[in-house]
Design a protein around this motif. Structure first.
Motif, PDB file in Angstrom:
ATOM      1  N   LEU A  33       0.836  -1.199   0.000  1.00 19.47           N
ATOM      2  CA  LEU A  33       0.000   0.000   0.000  1.00 19.47           C
ATOM      3  C   LEU A  33       0.870   1.248   0.000  1.00 19.47           C
ATOM      4  CD1 LEU A  33      -2.524  -1.129   2.774  1.00 19.47           C
ATOM      5  CD2 LEU A  33      -2.816  -1.320   0.287  1.00 19.47           C
ATOM      6  N   ARG A  34       0.323   2.338  -0.526  1.00 24.44           N
ATOM      7  CA  ARG A  34       1.063   3.610  -0.538  1.00 24.44           C
ATOM      8  C   ARG A  34       0.397   4.602   0.411  1.00 24.44           C
ATOM      9  NH1 ARG A  34       1.483   2.448  -6.260  1.00 24.44           N
ATOM     10  NH2 ARG A  34      -0.512   3.483  -6.591  1.00 24.44           N
ATOM     11  N   PRO A  35       1.199   5.339   1.183  1.00 24.04           N
ATOM     12  CA  PRO A  35       0.602   6.328   2.077  1.00 24.04           C
ATOM     13  C   PRO A  35       0.073   7.532   1.297  1.00 24.04           C
ATOM     14  CG  PRO A  35       2.988   6.506   2.134  1.00 24.04           C
ATOM     15  CD  PRO A  35       2.666   5.320   1.255  1.00 24.04           C
ATOM     16  N   LEU A  36      -0.861   8.237   1.907  1.00 29.42           N
ATOM     17  CA  LEU A  36      -1.337   9.500   1.336  1.00 29.42           C
ATOM     18  C   LEU A  36      -0.689  10.647   2.098  1.00 29.42           C
ATOM     19  CD1 LEU A  36      -5.150   8.842   0.763  1.00 29.42           C
ATOM     20  CD2 LEU A  36      -3.204   8.308  -0.713  1.00 29.42           C
ATOM     21  N   GLY A  37      -0.722  11.832   1.502  1.00 32.00           N
ATOM     22  CA  GLY A  37      -0.121  13.004   2.132  1.00 32.00           C
ATOM     23  C   GLY A  37      -1.091  13.720   3.058  1.00 32.00           C
ATOM     24  N   LEU A  38      -0.530  14.578   3.908  1.00 30.15           N
ATOM     25  CA  LEU A  38      -1.341  15.281   4.901  1.00 30.15           C
ATOM     26  C   LEU A  38      -2.261  16.327   4.274  1.00 30.15           C
ATOM     27  CD1 LEU A  38       1.345  15.676   7.713  1.00 30.15           C
ATOM     28  CD2 LEU A  38      -0.494  13.987   7.538  1.00 30.15           C
ATOM     29  N   ARG A  39      -2.038  16.651   3.006  1.00 32.76           N
ATOM     30  CA  ARG A  39      -3.000  17.511   2.317  1.00 32.76           C
ATOM     31  C   ARG A  39      -3.987  16.709   1.477  1.00 32.76           C
ATOM     32  NH1 ARG A  39      -0.220  23.090   0.365  1.00 32.76           N
ATOM     33  NH2 ARG A  39       0.476  23.715   2.437  1.00 32.76           N
ATOM     34  N   GLU A  40      -3.802  15.416   1.437  1.00 30.59           N
ATOM     35  CA  GLU A  40      -4.750  14.581   0.699  1.00 30.59           C
ATOM     36  C   GLU A  40      -5.867  14.061   1.601  1.00 30.59           C
ATOM     37  OE1 GLU A  40      -2.543  12.352  -2.815  1.00 30.59           O
ATOM     38  OE2 GLU A  40      -1.411  12.163  -0.948  1.00 30.59           O
ATOM     39  N   VAL A  41      -5.607  14.068   2.899  1.00 32.27           N
ATOM     40  CA  VAL A  41      -6.625  13.647   3.867  1.00 32.27           C
ATOM     41  C   VAL A  41      -6.807  14.778   4.873  1.00 32.27           C
ATOM     42  CG1 VAL A  41      -7.327  11.925   5.555  1.00 32.27           C
ATOM     43  CG2 VAL A  41      -5.849  11.254   3.642  1.00 32.27           C
ATOM     44  N   THR A  42      -7.979  15.362   4.901  1.00 32.18           N
ATOM     45  CA  THR A  42      -8.266  16.445   5.852  1.00 32.18           C
ATOM     46  C   THR A  42      -9.283  15.944   6.859  1.00 32.18           C
ATOM     47  OG1 THR A  42      -7.963  18.029   4.060  1.00 32.18           O
ATOM     48  CG2 THR A  42      -9.050  18.834   6.058  1.00 32.18           C
ATOM     49  N   LEU A  43      -8.899  15.994   8.131  1.00 27.57           N
ATOM     50  CA  LEU A  43      -9.856  15.599   9.168  1.00 27.57           C
ATOM     51  C   LEU A  43     -10.908  16.695   9.305  1.00 27.57           C
ATOM     52  CD1 LEU A  43      -7.463  14.176  11.918  1.00 27.57           C
ATOM     53  CD2 LEU A  43      -8.821  12.896  10.247  1.00 27.57           C
ATOM     54  N   LEU A  44     -12.167  16.295   9.429  1.00 25.29           N
ATOM     55  CA  LEU A  44     -13.275  17.230   9.619  1.00 25.29           C
ATOM     56  C   LEU A  44     -13.762  17.106  11.060  1.00 25.29           C
ATOM     57  CD1 LEU A  44     -15.068  16.571   6.206  1.00 25.29           C
ATOM     58  CD2 LEU A  44     -13.497  18.431   6.809  1.00 25.29           C
ATOM     59  N   PRO A  45     -14.640  18.037  11.516  1.00 29.21           N
ATOM     60  CA  PRO A  45     -15.027  18.026  12.928  1.00 29.21           C
ATOM     61  C   PRO A  45     -15.425  16.635  13.428  1.00 29.21           C
ATOM     62  CG  PRO A  45     -15.854  19.990  11.887  1.00 29.21           C
ATOM     63  CD  PRO A  45     -15.217  19.167  10.797  1.00 29.21           C
ATOM     64  N   GLY A  46     -14.850  16.269  14.557  1.00 24.71           N
ATOM     65  CA  GLY A  46     -15.091  14.947  15.132  1.00 24.71           C
ATOM     66  C   GLY A  46     -14.026  14.643  16.173  1.00 24.71           C
ATOM     67  N   PHE A  47     -14.015  13.394  16.603  1.00 26.74           N
ATOM     68  CA  PHE A  47     -13.141  12.947  17.689  1.00 26.74           C
ATOM     69  C   PHE A  47     -11.685  13.334  17.449  1.00 26.74           C
ATOM     70  CE2 PHE A  47     -10.536   9.980  20.028  1.00 26.74           C
ATOM     71  CZ  PHE A  47     -11.235   9.751  21.202  1.00 26.74           C
ATOM     72  N   TRP A  48     -11.155  13.034  16.268  1.00 25.64           N
ATOM     73  CA  TRP A  48      -9.725  13.243  16.043  1.00 25.64           C
ATOM     74  C   TRP A  48      -9.405  14.670  15.628  1.00 25.64           C
ATOM     75  CZ3 TRP A  48      -6.897  10.309  18.613  1.00 25.64           C
ATOM     76  CH2 TRP A  48      -7.207   8.962  18.779  1.00 25.64           C
ATOM     77  N   GLN A  49     -10.301  15.314  14.899  1.00 22.14           N
ATOM     78  CA  GLN A  49      -9.995  16.692  14.523  1.00 22.14           C
ATOM     79  C   GLN A  49      -9.889  17.571  15.770  1.00 22.14           C
ATOM     80  OE1 GLN A  49     -12.437  19.724  13.763  1.00 22.14           O
ATOM     81  NE2 GLN A  49     -11.620  20.381  11.776  1.00 22.14           N
ATOM     82  N   ARG A  50     -10.758  17.316  16.759  1.00 28.69           N
ATOM     83  CA  ARG A  50     -10.703  18.118  17.980  1.00 28.69           C
ATOM     84  C   ARG A  50      -9.334  17.961  18.658  1.00 28.69           C
ATOM     85  NH1 ARG A  50     -11.733  17.789  23.283  1.00 28.69           N
ATOM     86  NH2 ARG A  50     -12.538  15.669  23.385  1.00 28.69           N
ATOM     87  N   ARG A  51      -8.842  16.741  18.697  1.00 31.59           N
ATOM     88  CA  ARG A  51      -7.543  16.516  19.342  1.00 31.59           C
ATOM     89  C   ARG A  51      -6.397  17.113  18.520  1.00 31.59           C
ATOM     90  NH1 ARG A  51     -11.230  13.363  21.264  1.00 31.59           N
ATOM     91  NH2 ARG A  51     -11.042  12.563  23.378  1.00 31.59           N
ATOM     92  N   GLN A  52      -6.529  17.017  17.206  1.00 27.80           N
ATOM     93  CA  GLN A  52      -5.496  17.612  16.367  1.00 27.80           C
ATOM     94  C   GLN A  52      -5.486  19.142  16.516  1.00 27.80           C
ATOM     95  OE1 GLN A  52      -5.837  17.234  11.968  1.00 27.80           O
ATOM     96  NE2 GLN A  52      -3.843  16.232  12.134  1.00 27.80           N
ATOM     97  N   ASP A  53      -6.663  19.731  16.636  1.00 28.23           N
ATOM     98  CA  ASP A  53      -6.754  21.187  16.835  1.00 28.23           C
ATOM     99  C   ASP A  53      -6.149  21.610  18.173  1.00 28.23           C
ATOM    100  OD1 ASP A  53      -7.841  21.789  14.461  1.00 28.23           O
ATOM    101  OD2 ASP A  53      -9.878  22.192  15.197  1.00 28.23           O
ATOM    102  N   VAL A  54      -6.449  20.841  19.221  1.00 34.73           N
ATOM    103  CA  VAL A  54      -5.897  21.165  20.544  1.00 34.73           C
ATOM    104  C   VAL A  54      -4.372  21.041  20.499  1.00 34.73           C
ATOM    105  CG1 VAL A  54      -5.737  20.335  22.928  1.00 34.73           C
ATOM    106  CG2 VAL A  54      -7.980  20.580  21.837  1.00 34.73           C
ATOM    107  N   ASN A  55      -3.895  20.052  19.787  1.00 34.51           N
ATOM    108  CA  ASN A  55      -2.448  19.888  19.649  1.00 34.51           C
ATOM    109  C   ASN A  55      -1.838  21.139  19.004  1.00 34.51           C
ATOM    110  OD1 ASN A  55       0.006  18.162  19.693  1.00 34.51           O
ATOM    111  ND2 ASN A  55      -0.171  18.274  17.471  1.00 34.51           N
ATOM    112  N   ARG A  56      -2.472  21.585  17.917  1.00 31.68           N
ATOM    113  CA  ARG A  56      -1.935  22.741  17.193  1.00 31.68           C
ATOM    114  C   ARG A  56      -2.051  24.023  18.025  1.00 31.68           C
ATOM    115  NH1 ARG A  56      -4.549  26.546  14.642  1.00 31.68           N
ATOM    116  NH2 ARG A  56      -6.479  25.356  14.671  1.00 31.68           N
ATOM    117  N   SER A  57      -3.225  24.215  18.644  1.00 25.77           N
ATOM    118  CA  SER A  57      -3.481  25.508  19.282  1.00 25.77           C
ATOM    119  C   SER A  57      -2.926  25.584  20.701  1.00 25.77           C
ATOM    120  CB  SER A  57      -4.988  25.793  19.302  1.00 25.77           C
ATOM    121  OG  SER A  57      -5.653  24.801  20.052  1.00 25.77           O
ATOM    122  N   ALA A  58      -2.716  24.448  21.363  1.00 31.43           N
ATOM    123  CA  ALA A  58      -2.290  24.497  22.764  1.00 31.43           C
ATOM    124  C   ALA A  58      -1.020  23.689  23.044  1.00 31.43           C
ATOM    125  CB  ALA A  58      -3.422  24.004  23.663  1.00 31.43           C
ATOM    126  N   SER A  59      -0.966  22.438  22.595  1.00 28.08           N
ATOM    127  CA  SER A  59       0.144  21.574  23.020  1.00 28.08           C
ATOM    128  C   SER A  59       1.482  22.050  22.468  1.00 28.08           C
ATOM    129  CB  SER A  59      -0.106  20.119  22.592  1.00 28.08           C
ATOM    130  OG  SER A  59      -1.305  19.642  23.151  1.00 28.08           O
TER     131      SER A  59
END
Ligand code: ZN
Length: 645
Positions: A33-59
């Motif tokens: 299998l081939r990986p996709l890039g971080l601009r090819e998969v965008t997380l939308l509001p939900g369990f993981w997007q919230r954590r990714q946002d907190v990581n960016r904005s706070a952690s």
């Protein structure tokens, strides 16, 4: 300069099209299998997007603040200004936390193009780069008058481990941006490592693996085979007693048995998973099927016999290590957050190499129950260890306190050994990469999250998918095709191993993978329904420490009981689970039938079997384990003893 420009990494070499695609955390040149890039998969509001946002904005800012405050960033300045060793702060590996922050920032920049973050990144890179010595060596803890000589303590010095994290940060930058000062620093460091530890150099390895996957990843970026060959050399050298014996034995750093001869992951769990990840990287790039088979065998054995229900790895506090088979005591679970990160790195590489959905199953379990458990809701406190049974109330560390690694019983803002927060930061920043992959024939969904996927198959066949789901709260996953070639292709969806009763467009599908091959029209949907009802889970009877117990899971999420959810005067240790009544969903929690047992007297803890009696029945509320201790100190358990008879 814009981020879409592809800059040369080395003469005649670019980071390929990864910069356009947003980079990706591991990019093998071959595999199932081939990986996709971080601009090819965008997380939308939900369990993981919230954590990714907190990581960016706070952690990220929290980590940067602590690196300054603890003086670990200042170590680089002190090196430049000639104030070492007197001014040095932190443990011998403290430099790495800065590198892991830079890696996290690089992925985050690849994903978002955030220029404010870019400025902070560049300011740190300047300080790091200034401390590199003319021959490429870079470490604030060794080699100066008054410090230990370079490479005089391969067992504990972590110099190559530190280079590994520096190189991984450089790889992240190269894949998300192109070349820059950090990439140049990383390449000089890698050249130095090859000069010193090459076939004619020091015949040693680092006590803490990490340089191995880093060098292979740098090979993938630069095309310079010297890095791959050096990584292969490190993998093959280990296991031949090249490191000195230590109090925990050489298995602690996997130096007692050659990598390709070992039967199971063992020793220090972070070391074991990083090494195995590097060995997979070497095996894939060199076509070494014997090595790939060996690591696959070790991984399967570790999953079958040495892994907690949460996906956590490592049951020994003394040496942060895997215990023997089936020694998985919940109240002594070490389950370091970093071992969870290492396990995801390893399983991801095996998944890319071989396509086995069991790898994605373990990634899911580990993400929801280790990676999601460690950080607080606001992203500024972290669990270092992840116990499955808390017997005494913990104490909340003060916000300005640095605590010893595992001493805190509640999430802590920073640790004297602070590997876990930075490891989480780089994982959350690159999280979208784990959602999906592609091959010549289509796209595979491995993790379920609300997401937008836009990629292209070979030949430029564009594929767009919108994934709509409230998973894991709800088991319905609706995949809408937004763009598709005018020819048949295959959409593959993972059906988790626990998902008995799953359906695809109303038709029953067994656990494993389900493939849909056809000519999709834009606007078409495919609906996967996963049964995320609460269920009781028992352990293999050889896990003696939880025999006679059950745990509650709901979809991929492990649940627990906390003392704060029990009625007054009901001690957690007197709680029993009645398995004859099915657990029920209620308002985001799971309610089970419990019984209160009489506890024996306290004088002598032994007597004839069968002394326990039920006092009364009660309903008990369980909540997701990843949320535990979010409401202050509590006692907690995942495994509940079953009521007698
Ligand atoms: Zn850690």
């Amino acid at each position: 300069m814009t981020i879409d420009e592809v800059l040369p990494i080395a003469p005649g070499r670019t980071a390929g099209d990864w910069t356009r695609r947003g980079g990706t955390p591991a990019a093998p040149s071959r595999g199932r299998l081939r990986p996709l890039g971080l601009r090819e998969v965008t997380l939308l509001p939900g369990f993981w997007q919230r954590r990714q946002d907190v990581n960016r904005s706070a952690s990220l800012a929290h980590i940067e603040h602590w690196l300054e405050r603890a003086g670990w960033l200042g170590n680089f300045d002190a090196a430049v200004e000639g104030r070492l060793p007197g001014a040095r702060r932190g443990r011998e590996f403290a430099d790495t936390e800065t590198y892991k922050l830079l890696e996290a920032m690089a992925w985050e920049f690849g994903r978002t193009g955030d220029l404010e973050l870019e400025a902070r990144y560049s300011a740190i890179v300047r300080r790091v780069a200034a401390a590199q010595e003319p021959d490429g060596y870079l470490n604030t803890n060794f080699g100066r008058p008054g410090q230990q000589p370079r490479y005089s303590d391969l067992e504990w010095g972590h110099e190559l481990y530190s280079f590994g994290h520096l190189i991984q940060a450089g790889v992240a930058r190269a894949r998300t941006f192109g070349t820059d000062e950090l990439v140049e620093v990383a390449i000089r460091a890698a050249d130095h490592v090859c000069d010193v530890f090459g076939p004619d150099g020091i015949a040693g390895v680092c006590g803490h693996p990490e340089i191995e996957p880093a060098l292979v990843e740098l090979y993938r970026v630069t095309g310079d085979r010297r890095y791959l060959e050096q990584a292969a050399l490190f993998v093959d050298r280990r296991g031949h007693r090249v490191l000195a014996d230590i109090e925990f034995g050489r298995s602690y750093f996997q130096d007692e048995v050659p990598v390709r001869a070992a039967e199971v992951l063992r020793g220090h769990a972070v070391r074991a998973t990083y090494l195995a990840a590097g060995a997979v990287d070497v095996a894939v790039e060199t076509g070494d099927t014997e090595l790939l088979d060996a690591v696959t065998r070790q991984w399967r054995a570790a999953v079958a016999r040495r892994t907690y229900l949460t996906g956590g790895m490592g049951s020994r506090h003394q040496d942060e290590a895997f215990g023997p088979d089936f020694v998985l005591p919940p109240d002594r679970a070490y389950s370091e957050t970093c071992a969870g990160v290492g396990s995801v790195m390893l399983a991801w590489r095996l998944l890319l190499a071989q396509g086995d959905p069991r790898c994605a199953d373990l990634i899911e379990r580990t993400l929801f129950n280790v990676i999601a458990t460690s950080p607080s809701d606001d992203g500024t406190r972290f669990f270092y260890t992840n116990t499955l049974h808390q017997r005494v109330l913990g104490t909340e560390p003060a916000a300005d306190t640095q605590v010893p690694r595992a001493a805190s019983t509640l999430r802590a803002p920073w640790f004297e050994v602070s590997c876990c927060p930075t490891n989480l930061a780089r994982t959350f920043a690159g999280l979208a990469a784990y959602v999906a992959t592609s091959d010549d024939d289509g796209v595979q969904l491995h993790q379920y999250a609300a997401a937008r996927i836009r990629t292209a198959l070979p030949g430029g066949r564009a594929i767009g998918l919108d994934v709509d789901t409230a998973y894991p709260a709800d088991g319905r996953i609706t995949v809408r095709v937004t763009e598709a070639p005018d020819a048949p292709w295959t959409l593959t969806l993972r059906v988790p191993h626990w998902a008995d009763g799953a359906t695809l467009d109303g038709v029953a599908v067994p656990p494993g993978q389900v493939r849909v091959r056809r000519r999709f029209a834009p606007g078409e949907t495919v609906v996967l329904d996963l049964p995320v009802r609460p269920r009781l889970t028992a352990a293999d009877p050889r896990v003696d420490s939880v025999r006679g117990c059950a745990a509650v899971e709901r979809g991929p999420v492990v649940y627990c009981v906390e003392s704060v959810d029990l009625p007054p005067h009901v001690p957690l240790e007197a709680l029993r689970l009645d398995p004859s009544i099915a657990p029920e969903d209620r308002d985001g929690a799971v309610v089970v039938a419990g019984r209160l047992a009489s506890l024996p007297g306290n004088e002598w803890p032994y007597g004839p079997p069968g002394r326990e009696t039920d006092v009364r029945a009660l309903e008990v509320t369980l909540r997701p384990y990843h949320d535990w201790a979010a409401r202050g100190p509590s006692t907690m358990r995942v495994w509940l003893p079953l009521a007698a008879g």
